[in-house]
Each structure stands twice: as structure tokens, then as C-alpha cells.
Enzyme design. Structure first.
Site, PDB file in Angstrom:
ATOM      1  N   CYS A   1       7.615  37.453  52.032  1.00 51.49           N
ATOM      2  CA  CYS A   1       8.571  37.658  51.206  1.00 51.49           C
ATOM      3  C   CYS A   1       9.108  36.776  50.418  1.00 51.49           C
ATOM      4  O   CYS A   1       9.975  36.675  49.769  1.00 51.49           O
ATOM      5  CB  CYS A   1       9.655  37.887  52.439  1.00 51.49           C
ATOM      6  SG  CYS A   1       9.974  36.347  53.598  1.00 51.49           S
TER       7      CYS A   1
ATOM      8  N   HIS B   1      -2.885  23.855  45.796  1.00 48.45           N
ATOM      9  CA  HIS B   1      -1.683  24.952  46.137  1.00 48.45           C
ATOM     10  C   HIS B   1      -2.006  25.623  47.467  1.00 48.45           C
ATOM     11  O   HIS B   1      -1.016  25.698  48.177  1.00 48.45           O
ATOM     12  CB  HIS B   1      -1.507  25.871  44.949  1.00 48.45           C
ATOM     13  CG  HIS B   1      -0.539  27.070  44.959  1.00 48.45           C
ATOM     14  ND1 HIS B   1       0.864  26.323  45.165  1.00 48.45           N
ATOM     15  CD2 HIS B   1      -0.576  28.131  45.377  1.00 48.45           C
ATOM     16  CE1 HIS B   1       1.438  27.626  45.277  1.00 48.45           C
ATOM     17  NE2 HIS B   1       0.790  28.566  45.356  1.00 48.45           N
TER      18      HIS B   1
ATOM     19  N   GLN C   1       0.481  33.530  58.242  1.00 50.01           N
ATOM     20  CA  GLN C   1       0.535  34.767  56.893  1.00 50.01           C
ATOM     21  C   GLN C   1      -0.803  34.418  56.004  1.00 50.01           C
ATOM     22  O   GLN C   1      -1.499  35.539  55.771  1.00 50.01           O
ATOM     23  CB  GLN C   1       1.563  34.601  56.317  1.00 50.01           C
ATOM     24  CG  GLN C   1       2.900  35.241  56.840  1.00 50.01           C
ATOM     25  CD  GLN C   1       4.113  34.998  56.399  1.00 50.01           C
ATOM     26  OE1 GLN C   1       4.423  33.806  55.789  1.00 50.01           O
ATOM     27  NE2 GLN C   1       5.171  35.810  56.661  1.00 50.01           N
TER      28      GLN C   1
ATOM     29  N   GLY D   1      29.389  35.789  74.519  1.00 54.37           N
ATOM     30  CA  GLY D   1      29.443  36.415  73.309  1.00 54.37           C
ATOM     31  C   GLY D   1      28.262  37.094  72.860  1.00 54.37           C
ATOM     32  O   GLY D   1      27.047  36.605  72.943  1.00 54.37           O
TER      33      GLY D   1
END
Lengths: 348, 279
Positions: free
Chosen positions: A55, A103, A124, A193
């Protein structure tokens, strides 16, 4: 860069330079991935390639016999995604040789992630490598680069504090619970909650092995629904004050206008379990738990601000480690690059 | 080499454990548990050799002067850490044990007056009395380790209550683990001290006139105090920081009482030990 020598490169776009709306357009959907791979496989001069598609980034790692091949790759990708080539070029990241290795390693180690040091990216990158292997688009150079990258990324995580300390509020809460209880498998957790933040906290506890989870909400239907999702028990909200002593961790995240757990309620609860610690996490605004409860012996109360402060400290600690991590990555990448050049020759 | 020289080398090992642990803390790294365990283990073996040599020389358990009592207590605490450290893997316990062993060993070595003379025939040739004394001192070693886990409990509680979770506090064990180990140590210590008193009582009943009243009162007072702490903890009436403080103060009291207890013994059985003191 020579016009004729094989080149190791990375081309793509990341969250650093590409806004979200552009990343949405650049992301390769599962339906298009096969098409992208086929087009790249057919590109003349592209000897090896792997696609990292998350993403936050779309990156193409490859070995090209000619520089013009990189340009062809750009054009093919933009054509498939229906994107203007010049616009893509303005946003893109392009690195070659040792810089490309550096990189990839920095990405794998989580240095290039939005949340520095996060671990998901490592998986990933491994998936990207496995897919390239399955598609037979990877050769000896990328194979070596990816393998060494995984080693270095692991070293970065173990030799620096880049991945230490949790940064999400839910995980900070769970990390705190481990400093109180150690193993969380036998911790009894109550979630009061049924909102999103409480759910995240409950899931974080589940992920750390907690099996005894109970949900309560002012709306019993929502409590039962969330309990169903989390494989937990539901408890009527009115019973909350009477059953606090039955739990080790209480996560409060209701939208109640005032305190639902007063000091008196908690003092009474601790009489039933005086020697056992009680961890109270108040994620609600306005607060669900009376702040005065923090003074009770064996009660540890943390609110949203406390957790946010710890998260910020952990983030700062990770950022402080970036330089050290980069130095390690550059040293390892340089060694790998030199070895590749000696062994035959992939050059910048 | 003399027994004291062996113990000096043991102290150097404990110092190494402290140095290794301090460096790790200064660098904000996890404690190198294996390295600390190894140097503490080496120190323990060397200290055992030293105490064994002393035992051979005096023909029994070396509990005849303040130096020997301190050494035996420190040795017991270290022995227990070597067992507990393997079982519970409590972060920082090795570091704290090295620190305690270093202090107890070095202080007793550094005070020559504590080892100039020693009492002989303290146990009257009765192996049961010797056994009683050894168990009592071993229980003090257990209480020494309990004092360490209590300190760690107080530090962890402070860090959680004051939301100071970074730096040194990162490496402390979970507070529930510390509570569990403290309760177990307290139980073991009380059981050992009770056993020691039972063995001693069997002798005292037969020959009460030989009993040193000051020693008996102090030992029984310590036993009652630890026993009461354990009983209250089991009932849930004493726990957390209060229990930790009590365990620390009780150990200090027990340690401080070693000197007067030793001094109150009959002085006609004292013999010089000048050969053991380094120039």
C-alpha cells in the site's frame, strides 16, 4: 551508467514522494499483476525482475542489459495502469547499482516505512521474492541480492533498536501488560466498550496469546456482536462493577459521559484480590476510570495520553537509531556490490 | 594458594559480572544472561574451593568467625541464583546477584579483623549442630536473594506507577513474576530456617545450659518475623511494596545480627588465624 553493461536497478514510487491518491492509481491489483509480469517478462533486455507491491510502494527491481530497458519498463507499466508517463517520472524513485541494494535493504529493515522499524514490510519483501521465484523471473543476481538483503535486514533489527518498543496505542497497551504479567496467555482481559480502539486492543491481546477475553458494552447487542468476532464472552454492562476483581486487565473504551469505574468500586474489587495486580487501560475520552484509582496498591492505571507518550518515546527512539542502521546497511550493501562486480559483472 | 586468595579471585569473577551487566545497561542492551551466569558460576566454583580449603583446615563447616559467616551466606545466595536463574530466567537477577556476591565477598575480605581469629569447637563435635548452623546460614542466602527480588519488585512498581518505562526499567522482569518468585523464596527460606531451628532445638532441649541465649533470641526473632511475613502474605494481608520493604529490612537485620551473634559466643574457644591474612 554505461549504455551496454547489465544494470541492477530499482524503479518505482513510494509514500515518500507520492501522495495517497497517486499511490491508489499506481497500486497493481491482483487482477493486473499477471499482466504486468507477462509484459515485463517480454521486455527485451530485462534479464531478471521482481515486483514489490504494497500500500505504500510499487517498486520494480531488475537487471537490465541496457539502460533503455528501464525506460521500456516505465512505459509498459504506465500503459497498463493508464498513467501519464511524465507524471510518473516526476514522482518516481530510480536507483541503480549499490544504491538499489541499499534501498532494498533499507525497505526490508523497515527504515523506509511510514512506521519506522515495522516488521510487516519484511514479510512483503519476502513474498515479492517468492513470487518472482515462482514466476521464474529471478536470476542469480537478484537471488543473491534478496538473500543478502534478508540477512542484513535481520542484523539491523537485532543490532540496532530500530524495531524496539511498540508504537501503536493498542500494542503499547499490550506491551505494558507484559511488564505487569509477563506471559499473557493466562491473563483475564475485559474489554468495556465495543468501539474500534477497544477492538484493536482486544485483537492485540489475542495476538499475544490471551485466551480469556470478555466484552461488555452499554449496548448488549454490540457486546455480543464483537464478542462473536473475537471469540470472546459477552457480559451485561450492569455487572461490570461487580466483576472487576475477576479480571487482570480491564480495557475501557466506552463513550460514557463520566467515570464508569470509580475509586470506590476499584478499592472494593482489590479487596477480593489484594496481592494480584490489576492493569487498567483507559482509552476513552472523556475518561472512563477515576484517575484517583492510580493510588490504589497493585493497581496500574494508564490513560490515552500515557500510552500516546510511550508511543512517541518509542518512535523517537527508533528514529534515533536510523543513522546507525543506515551505516550498517551501506557497509553491507557496498560489500555485496563489490562481490557482485567481482563475480561477473553486474555494473552500474 | 590460600583459601582467601581463591575467594579474591571469586570476587573478581563477581566483579566481571557487574561490569558486563553495567556495560549492557549503559548501552541499553539486554543483559547478556549467559555471560553473567557463566562468570557468576565461575565465581561460585572458586568461592567453593576457598571455603572447602578453609573447611579442611578447620575440620568442619567454616562458620567460625564473621568473615566465614558472610562468605557462607553469600555463597548460599549465589548457589540459589544458579538454580533459580536457570529455572526462572529473570532478567537482571544475575546482575543483582553479582553485585550482592561482590559486596558480601569483598567487604568480608576487606575487613581483616573479621578473620584474624576464629572459634573452634563451636559445634562441640556435634554434626547435627553443624548441620543446623549450615542450614540456617543457607536460609540467610535464600533471604539475600529474596531481598534482591524485593528490590527489583520495588523498582518495577515505581516504574509502572510513575510511568517510567524506558532505560534501565526496560530490563526489569514483570511485576507478577517478581511477586511469584519472592513468595517462593520466602517460603523456601522459612522452611529452611524452621528446619534449622528444629534440628537445633533437638540439641537445646537436651543441653539448654550450652545454649547462647542472645544467639537463640536473635535467630528465633528473625524466624518469627519471616514466618509472620509469609503467613500474612498467604492470607493476602501483606503483599506488594510493603512485603518487599519488610523482606529487605529483615535481611539487613539478619545480616547485621551476624556480627553480634558471632561475638556473643564463648570467647575461651577463640584461636588466631593470622596465617590467612594477606600482607
Amino acid at each position: 551508467m554505461s549504455e551496454t553493461e547489465p544494470t541492477l536497478f530499482v524503479v518505482g514510487a513510494t509514500h515518500h514522494t507520492t501522495p495517497l491518491e497517486w499511490r491508489e492509481r499506481l497500486a497493481v491489483g491482483p487482477d493486473k499483476m499477471a499482466k504486468v509480469r507477462d509484459r515485463l517478462a517480454a521486455l527485451p533486455g530485462l534479464q531478471e525482475f521482481a515486483v514489490l507491491n504494497t500500500c505504500n510502494r510499487v517498486e520494480f527491481y531488475g537487471v537490465a542489459t541496457e539502460v533503455i530497458t528501464i525506460e521500456h519498463l516505465r512505459a509498459s507499466f504506465c500503459e497498463i495502469q493508464n498513467i501519464d508517463l511524465e507524471a510518473f517520472r516526476a514522482l518516481e524513485l530510480c536507483k541503480t547499482g549499490c544504491d538499489a541494494i541499499t534501498h532494498l535493504t533499507a525497505v526490508s529493515a523497515g527504515l523506509e516505512s511510514q512506521l519506522i522499524g515495522e516488521n510487516e514490510i519484511f514479510g512483503q519483501v519476502k513474498t515479492a521474492y517468492a513470487e518472482a521465484q515462482a514466476g521464474r523471473s529471478i536470476g542469480p543476481v537478484l537471488h543473491k541480492v534478496f538473500q543478502k538483503t534478508f540477512q542484513t535486514a535481520k542484523q539491523v533489527r537485532t543490532q540496532t533498536a530500530i524495531a524496539e518498543g511498540q508504537v501503536s496505542i493498542a500494542n503499547v497497551a499490550v506491551e505494558l501488560a507484559t511488564t505487569i504479567f509477563g506471559d499473557l496467555r493466562d491473563a483475564r482481559v475485559l474489554l468495556a466498550g465495543a468501539g474500534e480502539i477497544g477492538e484493536q486492543a482486544a485483537k492485540a491481546f489475542r495476538s499475544r496469546g490471551t485466551t480469556d477475553l470478555t466484552v461488555t458494552s452499554r449496548t448488549m447487542g454490540r457486546a455480543m456482536s464483537l464478542a462473536g468476532q473475537l471469540d470472546a464472552r459477552a457480559m451485561p454492562f450492569e455487572q461490570l462493577p461487580h466483576h472487576i476483581a475477576d479480571f487482570d486487565v480491564v480495557v475501557c473504551a466506552t463513550t460514557a459521559p463520566g467515570s464508569i469505574l470509580t475509586r470506590t468500586v476499584l478499592t472494593n474489587a482489590m479487596r477480593a484480590r489484594p496481592a494480584a495486580p490489576l492493569f487498567l487501560i483507559d482509552l476513552a475520552l472523556p475518561r472512563d476510570i477515576d484517575p484517583a484509582a492510580a493510588d490504589i496498591a497493585n493497581v496500574y492505571l494508564y490513560n490515552l495520553d500515557d500510552l500516546a507518550k510511550i508511543s512517541a518515546e518509542n518512535r523517537a527512539a527508533r528514529v534515533a537509531e536510523v543513522t546507525k542502521a543506515r551505516d550498517l546497511i551501506i557497509a553491507k550493501s557496498t560489500l555485496l556490490w563489490d562481490a557482485l562486480r567481482r563475480s561477473g559483472g553486474r555494473r552500474n | 594458594m590460600t583459601d582467601r586468595q581463591w575467594i579474591w579471585i571469586a570476587a573478581a569473577c563477581y566483579l566481571a559480572g557487574v561490569v558486563i551487566g553495567t556495560i549492557a545497561l549503559a548501552r541499553h542492551r539486554n543483559q547478556p544472561a549467559s555471560a553473567i551466569y557463566a562468570v557468576v558460576g565461575a565465581g561460585f566454583l572458586l568461592q567453593t574451593v576457598g571455603l572447602y580449603l578453609r573447611g579442611l583446615e578447620v575440620g568442619g563447616c567454616p562458620l567460625g568467625n564473621t568473615f566465614e559467616l558472610f562468605q557462607f551466606t553469600g555463597w548460599s545466595a549465589t548457589a540459589l541464583y544458579l538454580v533459580v536463574g536457570l529455572t526462572f530466567r529473570l532478567s537482571l537477577l544475575g546482575y543483582f546477584t553479582s553485585l550482592l556476591s561482590l559486596m558480601v565477598t569483598t567487604i568480608s575480605l576487606a575487613v581483616p579483623a573479621w578473620d584474624v581469629t576464629r572459634r573452634v569447637g563451636v559445634f562441640g563435635g556435634n554434626v547435627w549442630i553443624e548441620f543446623h548452623a549450615a542450614i540456617a546460614l543457607f536460609s540467610y542466602g535464600v533471604f539475600a536473594l529474596l531481598a534482591l527480588t524485593s528490590i527489583m519488585f520495588l523498582l518495577r512498581n515505581y516504574s509502572l506507577k510513575h510511568k517510567q518505562l524506558s532505560g534501565f526499567f526496560t530490563f526489569l522482569p514483570a511485576i507478577r513474576e517478581l511477586d511469584h518468585i519472592s513468595v517462593r523464596l520466602l517460603t523456601v527460606g522459612v522452611v529452611l530456617l524452621s528446619a534449622s531451628l528444629l534440628v537445633g532445638a533437638a540439641h537445646w532441649i537436651r543441653a539448654f545450659d550450652t545454649v547462647n541465649l542472645a544467639k537463640l533470641l536473635i535467630t528465633v526473632a528473625i524466624w518469627v518475623a519471616y514466618g509472620a511475613a509469609l503467613a500474612l502474605r498467604r492470607k493476602g494481608a501483606l503483599h506488594g511494596t510493603r512485603l518487599s520493604w519488610i523482606c529487605i529490612w529483615l535481611f539487613i537485620a539478619a545480616l547485621v545480627s551476624v556480627y553480634p551473634v558471632n561475638s556473643s559466643r564463648n570467647s575461651d574457644k577463640i584461636v588466631p588465624l593470622a596465617a590467612h591474612i594477606e600482607p
